[in-house]
Design an enzyme around this catalytic site. Structure first.
Site, PDB file in Angstrom:
ATOM      1  N   GLU A 260       0.822  -1.210   0.000  1.00  0.00           N
ATOM      2  CA  GLU A 260       0.000   0.000   0.000  1.00  0.00           C
ATOM      3  C   GLU A 260       0.856   1.260   0.000  1.00  0.00           C
ATOM      4  O   GLU A 260       1.961   1.267   0.535  1.00  0.00           O
ATOM      5  CB  GLU A 260      -0.822   0.071   1.290  1.00  0.00           C
TER       6      GLU A 260
ATOM      7  N   LEU B 239       7.957   5.785  19.073  1.00  0.00           N
ATOM      8  CA  LEU B 239       8.312   5.594  20.482  1.00  0.00           C
ATOM      9  C   LEU B 239       7.179   4.863  21.221  1.00  0.00           C
ATOM     10  O   LEU B 239       7.358   3.784  21.754  1.00  0.00           O
ATOM     11  CB  LEU B 239       8.620   6.948  21.121  1.00  0.00           C
ATOM     12  N   HIS B 240       6.026   5.478  21.259  1.00  0.00           N
ATOM     13  CA  HIS B 240       4.796   4.871  21.784  1.00  0.00           C
ATOM     14  C   HIS B 240       4.847   4.447  23.252  1.00  0.00           C
ATOM     15  O   HIS B 240       3.907   3.819  23.757  1.00  0.00           O
ATOM     16  CB  HIS B 240       4.351   3.666  20.943  1.00  0.00           C
TER      17      HIS B 240
ATOM     18  N   CYS C  55      -1.419   1.921   8.738  1.00  0.00           N
ATOM     19  CA  CYS C  55      -0.597   1.088   7.858  1.00  0.00           C
ATOM     20  C   CYS C  55      -0.990  -0.385   7.921  1.00  0.00           C
ATOM     21  O   CYS C  55      -1.273  -0.932   8.955  1.00  0.00           O
ATOM     22  CB  CYS C  55       0.888   1.283   8.165  1.00  0.00           C
TER      23      CYS C  55
HETATM   24  N1  SAH Z   1       7.898   0.312  10.871  1.00  0.00           N
HETATM   25  C1  SAH Z   1       8.069   1.691  10.909  1.00  0.00           C
HETATM   26  C2  SAH Z   1       7.300   2.467   9.854  1.00  0.00           C
HETATM   27  C3  SAH Z   1       5.915   2.006   9.546  1.00  0.00           C
HETATM   28  S1  SAH Z   1       4.678   2.181  10.784  1.00  0.00           S
HETATM   29  C4  SAH Z   1       7.736   2.217  12.287  1.00  0.00           C
HETATM   30  O1  SAH Z   1       7.205   1.470  13.088  1.00  0.00           O
HETATM   31  O2  SAH Z   1       8.054   3.365  12.555  1.00  0.00           O
HETATM   32  C5  SAH Z   1       4.267   3.902  10.679  1.00  0.00           C
HETATM   33  C6  SAH Z   1       3.691   4.461  11.947  1.00  0.00           C
HETATM   34  O3  SAH Z   1       2.308   4.082  12.101  1.00  0.00           O
HETATM   35  C7  SAH Z   1       4.406   3.986  13.185  1.00  0.00           C
HETATM   36  O4  SAH Z   1       4.642   5.074  14.050  1.00  0.00           O
HETATM   37  C8  SAH Z   1       3.406   3.031  13.759  1.00  0.00           C
HETATM   38  O5  SAH Z   1       3.617   2.821  15.115  1.00  0.00           O
HETATM   39  C9  SAH Z   1       2.100   3.699  13.432  1.00  0.00           C
HETATM   40  N2  SAH Z   1       0.920   2.828  13.530  1.00  0.00           N
HETATM   41  C10 SAH Z   1       0.853   1.510  13.328  1.00  0.00           C
HETATM   42  N3  SAH Z   1      -0.411   1.065  13.511  1.00  0.00           N
HETATM   43  C11 SAH Z   1      -1.153   2.134  13.848  1.00  0.00           C
HETATM   44  C12 SAH Z   1      -2.523   2.323  14.175  1.00  0.00           C
HETATM   45  N4  SAH Z   1      -3.379   1.316  14.158  1.00  0.00           N
HETATM   46  N5  SAH Z   1      -2.943   3.569  14.470  1.00  0.00           N
HETATM   47  C13 SAH Z   1      -2.076   4.618  14.437  1.00  0.00           C
HETATM   48  N6  SAH Z   1      -0.778   4.503  14.134  1.00  0.00           N
HETATM   49  C14 SAH Z   1      -0.311   3.270  13.854  1.00  0.00           C
HETATM   50 FE1  SF4 Z   2       5.859  -2.192  14.343  1.00  0.00          FE
HETATM   51 FE2  SF4 Z   2       3.981  -1.908  12.463  1.00  0.00          FE
HETATM   52 FE3  SF4 Z   2       6.239  -0.452  12.318  1.00  0.00          FE
HETATM   53 FE4  SF4 Z   2       6.283  -3.099  11.882  1.00  0.00          FE
HETATM   54  S1  SF4 Z   2       5.214  -1.562  10.659  1.00  0.00           S
HETATM   55  S2  SF4 Z   2       7.714  -1.955  13.141  1.00  0.00           S
HETATM   56  S3  SF4 Z   2       4.748  -3.877  13.314  1.00  0.00           S
HETATM   57  S4  SF4 Z   2       4.657  -0.323  13.908  1.00  0.00           S
END
Ligand code: SAH
Ligand code: SF4
Length: 406
Positions: free
Chosen positions: A91, A274-275, A392
């Protein structure tokens, strides 16, 4: 297997053309077909001699992503689902201009790009990792997302405004004519990428995408070499022409690669997912934290910040009852101040099949206020596109489920 032409830098093409005894201006002509006209086949490249086109065809593939679904209306967040040559699905999300979420303010569009099919990192809240990891994207599959969106946009404008089609065909015909003109252009091609390449070489008026965020499916820094080469091509004035300051790489925290990125000649922006501001919280939701705990992650970020002298963004997805407690405020503000980083608070987007929820707007606001009180630079993102599975990995997951059921 043949290398794809869109995985090649201008230097590599020049070396190949030299070996074939072709003059350098032919490379410029080829690059214009690839990155300005976004040619989908060799036949279109009518100002290249047939013998050269045959050589190119036997040496390189010219693949394109196939659009199989698009969600969202124009001028809103739009999501593209692409099929790759091995039938994997990925995507990209196109987000209309909004004031300086990442990088600089833009009057154009930000494209969110995927780097892997699936993801191996298994963050508990994320759809991308739910079906596991399948493979890394190739250089051309990363570059191809930006090109395919531009091509789609070009086709749309032609459908909506047939007059512009005539004009663009005329422009194409013009560029096919005098070789001398193209030769002049070749000598003007800047050789290296820059923070903000001038769009003087080729007209960039028709370009839609001005910013890239590497935040689609996958962990970008786990596909480091392909990503960096793709970004070099997308940044180059002869390629995508997108300034490095307008490209943000997001990572869940791969410490060695963050340090490596800090030492690269091209300076991209960095976002850290970070989260959680304590190891206890981060361990609960992000398995990567057990390998690279916060102490190591923040040290690598500090190295990046000092080396690059630039601001890092800390992504913090607010999940109700998980990481939105006020106990996270002080440690989060401390990390942000130390790294001179901006905290980007993102309300969680629900994922089908997962139990997590976004906090109420009142709790989101309270979290933001408390952070600001601790002198952290923070913003709360009003999510765009939550209603079209823009988080994503979700569109792919849903489509694969439907395909599996049918
Ligand atoms: N793997 C990388 C980049 C892709 S994820 C990373 O984790 O940074 C892109 C962003 O979307 C990340 O910050 C991820 O934590 C966040 N993300 C994933 N699922 C999500 C959701 N359901 N709601 C909001 N943000 C989300
Ligand atoms: Fe974590 Fe999703 Fe980013 Fe993969 S894409 S590192 S599972 S937040």
């Amino acid at each position: 297997m043949l290398a794809d032409i869109r995985s090649q830098t201008a230097d590599e093409l020049e070396a190949q053309f030299r070996a074939w005894g072709q003059p350098a201006y032919r490379v410029a002509q080829l690059l214009e077909w690839l990155y300005v006209h976004r040619a989908a086949n060799w036949e279109t490249m009518s100002n290249l001699p047939k013998a050269l086109r045959d050589d190119l065809r036997s040496r390189y593939s010219l693949s394109a992503l196939v659009l199989i679904r698009k969600l969202g209306a124009r001028d809103t967040t739009q999501k593209f689902l692409w099929r790759l040559t091995d039938h994997s699905l990925i995507e990209s999300v196109l987000i209309p201009a909004s004031p300086a979420l990442y990088g600089e303010a833009s009057d154009r569009h930000t494209l969110c790009v995927s780097t892997q099919v699936g993801c191996a990192y298994g963050c508990k809240f994320c759809a991308s990792g739910l079906a596991g990891w399948k493979r890394n994207l190739s250089v051309e599959e990363i570059v191809g997302q930006a090109l395919a969106v531009e091509r789609w946009n070009q086709d749309q404008s032609e459908v909506q405004c047939p007059k512009s089609k005539v004009q663009s065909q005329e422009a194409g015909a013009e560029s096919q004519e005098p070789e001398s003109g193209v030769r002049n252009q070749a000598s003007r091609i800047p050789r290296h990428g820059s923070p903000d390449p001038q769009p003087s070489t080729f007209s960039s008026q028709a370009r839609l995408v001005s910013n890239l965020v590497i935040m689609g499916m996958g962990e970008p820094l786990a596909n480091y070499d392909h990503l960096l080469k793709a970004l070099k091509i997308l940044n180059a004035p002869w390629g995508g022409g997108i300034g490095a300051r307008k490209i943000t790489i997001s990572t869940s925290g791969l410490v060695p690669q963050i340090r490596r990125l800090a030492d690269e000649p091209i300076q991209f922006r960095l976002a850290i997912s970070l989260h959680g501001a304590t190891d206890t919280i981060r361990n609960q939701i992000m398995p990567i934290n057990r390998k690279y705990p916060l102490r190591e992650l923040t040290a690598a970020c500090e190295y990046y910040q000092q080396k690059r002298g630039r601001m890092i963004t800390l992504e913090y997805v607010l999940i109700a009852g998980v990481n939105d407690g006020l106990d996270q405020i002080k440690p989060l503000a401390a990390i942000a101040r130390r790294l001179k980083a901006k905290v980007n608070l993102i309300p969680y987007n629900r994922v089908e099949g997962l139990p997590w929820e976004r906090p109420s707007e009142a709790s989101q606001e309270a979290f933001l206020k408390a952070l600001e009180k601790q002198k952290a630079n923070a913003t709360l993102r009003r999510e765009k596109g939550g209603d079209i599975d823009a988080a994503c990995g979700q569109l792919r997951l849903r489509t694969e489920r439907v395909l599996a059921e049918s």
